[in-house]
Design a protein around this motif. Structure first.
Motif: not given
Lengths: 322, 495
Positions: B398-420
């Motif tokens: 979740k923290l990594l997702l928050a970090k990825t979303m912080l620049p407010d991207p329009r397009i998000i590529i999520i690699d293995e969203p729920t691994r482990g």
């Protein structure tokens, strides 16, 4: 807020050393002695602050001692060469200072570029440049000593010996460098990036940080600070030789490590480095003043302290992991 | 006659129970396949059997006697050998040195000749032509695997535990692997075979155990279970409400990729991502999914044309991708995503530090961003000043997702969203992803978990050997279709 004993450890050791020194010899706390200790610490100190950045970013620089000797030699040659045209004035000295600073920047760039662009291990690159700089200054001095013109030396002298009251210019410069270094490491984007790269450079790369550029900048910063140390060192003796700055690199690295910066990078403590430098030079000073232990054992005591500092750091890490 | 068995074994990591009362028996001369989705508990079982983990409760039985291994080497001494996916070989030592590593023969001088000879004999038994003198570094991946097997044999392995051995092999090499497995089976070795590939399980296994969420949900003998049956047992049938309802993607393209090529990894991939769409990318491990994403965002050098919202953009480095409104969340959370030894705040803002100042970072603004992130993404941190490495996997994600979303991207590529990560957090993350699409952002989800791709995506691209093998959407978005495309068999139609 929990008080971190491991952070305070070096500081406690420093205070203990000051008390010990005062007890052993009343001359220890005299302004003349304190000025002397601080001014002599200043060269290694400024270099060690730069080294803190390099090590925190996961690098290493073994060449700084030779680099200092080389820059001192080149600066002296430049000033002597400029003397006939420029005359015996501050303009000539400023040329020498400029040569030292610019040369430091270039030498740092050279180290950094070989490490980040040619992707050679920092240890190997700087081991190589260490030999190169040392050999170049010996060659320039033709195996002897490069001496600054006597008149210029007299003019330049106050840069080392002068100052505001008993606080001489090297002490002031060291203090400014330390405060600026601490600020940059703690509060600037550059410092945060340096710590991130040392902590895990892949994470840094995946966070759009230009890892190569930041690493290169740490080496250039260190080079610049070596140049600055040289600017203040040259007026002390007015000469440079193949024996100038020998083992400075190890003293600087030792100070960084005693101060709590991990050799593997990731966590930089500029204050710690300053404390580390002071501990090292205080031991030297106390052994010289007091006849408790032979000054010849200085190196042994410093060695014990370095190992002890690392042991304490390791305990901290395992405590964190638990 | 059972060699090694688990009886009523459970395992918890802190409060999280990952295995529930598992029974498993390995018979000599039998290949026992262990299948299940990622996170179902396969690797935990392998680690318990191999002596790397202790069960929280229950027993391990060796030849019918309860036993407790103190360590992996101790289990190995008893004839239980694990072949890990990342091989345990010293790359600079020779084959013979590796086979005898830790059990070298000779006293004051190593008996090189004897070890070489014994190694050569083992390799001959495996019918390979590997030189015992060769350095591991110079061997191909399947040859290294053969060395691992030889090493296992030299330990007189009675039980061989293999973790996805075929994942690193090409088609022809897999055939050799199967031959070796048949040979070992004939010699009476008990083999536990973990795999994602149901076709090879059907081909190899004498007995199959299906795991789901740490429980054994099905045990079957050869022929009792079709590939379909295995998939159903693995996935279960409560899929419907696990995933958030799908949305209505817009029609305008958000991202157009034409002819993207990453040398050696991805060849000539073209696709369009629409506004508000969740696009899945499926494919086997090594099919170039991650490399495609990394090429797209400038983490690998790539060629090809990229248009974002109709504008042509040139992406040479990750910074360019950020500027174009693209973000990438890595599959490797611990090694490329988060600084595990740094605080939550430092991690959150690392990729967007420019926003918080240059010479004087605005810590108060960073703290405010952390407040927002913990709220928006429900990051549960026991302490605010803790290091990221101490968070649970789900909260790290979740923290990594928050970090990825912080620049407010329009397009998000999520690699293995729920691994482990655990099931509850998975669900939350699926909801986040859907919410992003509902806000009008576009999301690409790369996943090895088939039902995740299907449950989450509006449309799925399937990759095979670096190319786009096909596209499925709507009713044709089934596991069967995707698997066929991914493996290049049967009625897959080209896109």
């Amino acid at each position: 807020m929990k008080i971190d004993l491991h952070t305070l450890g070096p500081l406690v050791a420093l205070i203990a050393l000051v008390i010990l020194g005062a007890v052993l010899n009343s001359a220890f706390l005299a302004p003349a002695n304190i000025t002397n200790v601080l001014a002599r610490s200043a060269f290694i100190g400024m270099i060690a602050v730069g080294m803190t950045f390099v090590i925190t970013a996961g690098g290493l620089d073994l060449s700084v001692g030779s680099m200092a000797a080389f820059l001192a030699g080149v600066a002296i040659i430049a000033m002597n060469a400029a003397l006939p045209g420029m005359g015996e004035n501050w303009g000539t000295i400023l040329i020498g200072m400029g040569v030292a600073l610019l040369g430091g920047l270039i030498a740092g760039y050279l180290n950094g570029a070989l490490i980040t662009k040619a992707r050679i291990e920092p240890f190997i690159v700087t081991l190589g440049t260490m030999g190169i700089f040392r050999s170049l200054v010996t060659w320039l001095a033709d195996g002897g000593t490069l001496s600054l013109d006597f008149g210029l030396r007299t003019l330049y002298r106050p840069v080392y010996y002068g100052g505001i009251g008993w606080i001489t210019w090297p002490i002031i410069t060291f203090a400014v460098v330390a405060i600026a270094g601490e600020w940059i490491m703690r509060h600037s984007r550059f410092g945060r990036h340096v710590e991130a790269i040392g902590s895990n450079d892949r994470v840094a790369r995946y966070s759009a940080i230009d890892v190569g550029r930041i690493r290169l900048m740490t080496y250039m910063l260190l080079g610049l600070l070596v140049g600055l140390a040289v600017v203040l060192y040259v007026p002390r003796l007015g000469s440079a030789s193949g024996g100038t700055g020998v083992l400075w690199e190890l003293e600087a690295i030792a100070a960084v490590i005693i101060g709590g910066t991990a050799l593997k990078g990731g966590r930089g403590r500029v204050w710690g480095t300053v404390v580390g430098v002071l501990i090292l030079s205080l031991i030297d000073n106390i052994l010289n003043l007091a006849d408790l232990v032979s000054p010849y054992l200085n190196g042994a005591i410093q060695g014990v302290i370095i190992v002890l500092a690392v042991v304490l750091q390791r305990e901290k890490r395992t405590a964190e992991e638990r | 006659m059972t060699v090694l068995a688990l009886r009523d074994v459970s395992k918890s990591f802190g409060p999280v129970k990952v295995l529930h009362n598992v029974d498993l028996a390995l018979e000599p001369g039998e290949v026992h396949a262990l299948i299940g989705e990622n996170g179902a508990g396969k690797s935990t079982i392998m680690k318990i059997l191999g002596g790397f983990l202790d069960p929280t409760s229950g027993q391990i039985l060796l030849d019918g006697q309860p036993i407790r291994f103190a360590s992996g080497p101790e289990a190995e001494a008893r004839g239980i050998v694990v072949i890990h996916q990342e091989f345990n070989l010293a790359p600079d030592l020779s084959v013979a040195a590796n086979v005898f590593l830790g059990r070298e023969t000779g006293r004051w001088r190593l008996d090189h000749a004897a070890m070489r000879k014994a190694t050569a004999a083992l390799l001959e038994r495996l019918d390979t032509r590997i030189d015992p003198e060769a350095r591991i570094r110079d061997l191909s991946v399947p040859d290294r695997q053969m060395v691992e097997i030889a090493k296992a044999l030299s330990r007189n392995a009675r039980v061989l535990i293999m973790d996805e051995p075929s994942a690193v092999l090409t088609h022809r090499e897999v055939a050799t692997l199967y031959e070796q497995i048949d040979r070992l089976r004939a010699e009476g070795v008990a083999i536990l075979y973990c795999s994602h590939r149901l076709d090879e399980v059907a081909h190899l296994a004498d007995r199959i155990t299906v795991l789901r969420d740490g429980r054994v949900v099905r045990q079957a003998l050869r022929g009792e279970l079709t590939e379909d049956g295995m998939a159903n047992a693995m996935v279960g049938r409560e899929l419907e409400d696990f995933y958030p309802p799908k949305g209505q993607p817009g029609s305008e393209p958000a991202l157009e990729v034409a002819g993207l090529t990453v040398p050696g990894r991805v060849r000539d991939v073209s696709f369009t991502l629409r506004r508000g769409e969740v696009l899945g990318i499926a494919g086997l491990v090594g099919s170039g999914r991650t490399e495609l994403a990394e090429g797209l965002v400038g983490l690998r050098s790539a060629t090809g044309a990229i248009r974002v919202e109709g504008r042509e953009v040139i992406i040479r480095r990750l910074r360019d991708a950020f500027d174009a409104g693209l973000a990438y969340l890595t599959e490797d959370r611990k090694e490329a995503g988060l600084l595990l030894d740094k605080g939550l705040r430092q991690n959150l803002t690392l990729a967007t530090l420019k926003r918080f100042g240059s010479w004087r970072l605005d810590v108060r603004a960073e703290e405010a961003a952390l407040d927002r992130a913990t709220r928006d993404f429900d990051i549960r941190a026991p302490r605010r000043d803790m290091i990221a490495g101490k968070l649970s996997g789900g909260n790290q994600q979740k923290l990594l997702l928050a970090k990825t979303m912080l620049p407010d991207p329009r397009i998000i590529i999520i690699d293995e969203p729920t691994r482990g990560i655990d099931v509850g957090t998975k669900r939350q993350i699926y909801a986040f992803i859907r919410a992003l699409a509902a806000e009008g952002r576009s999301v690409i989800v790369i996943s090895s978990e088939m039902n995740e791709v299907i449950g989450l995506s509006d449309r799925v691209l399937v990759m095979r050997e670096g190319r786009l093998a096909g596209e499925v959407a709507g009713d044709s978005m089934t596991e069967d279709r995707i698997v066929r495309l991914a493996m290049g068999v049967g009625s897959g139609e080209a896109a």
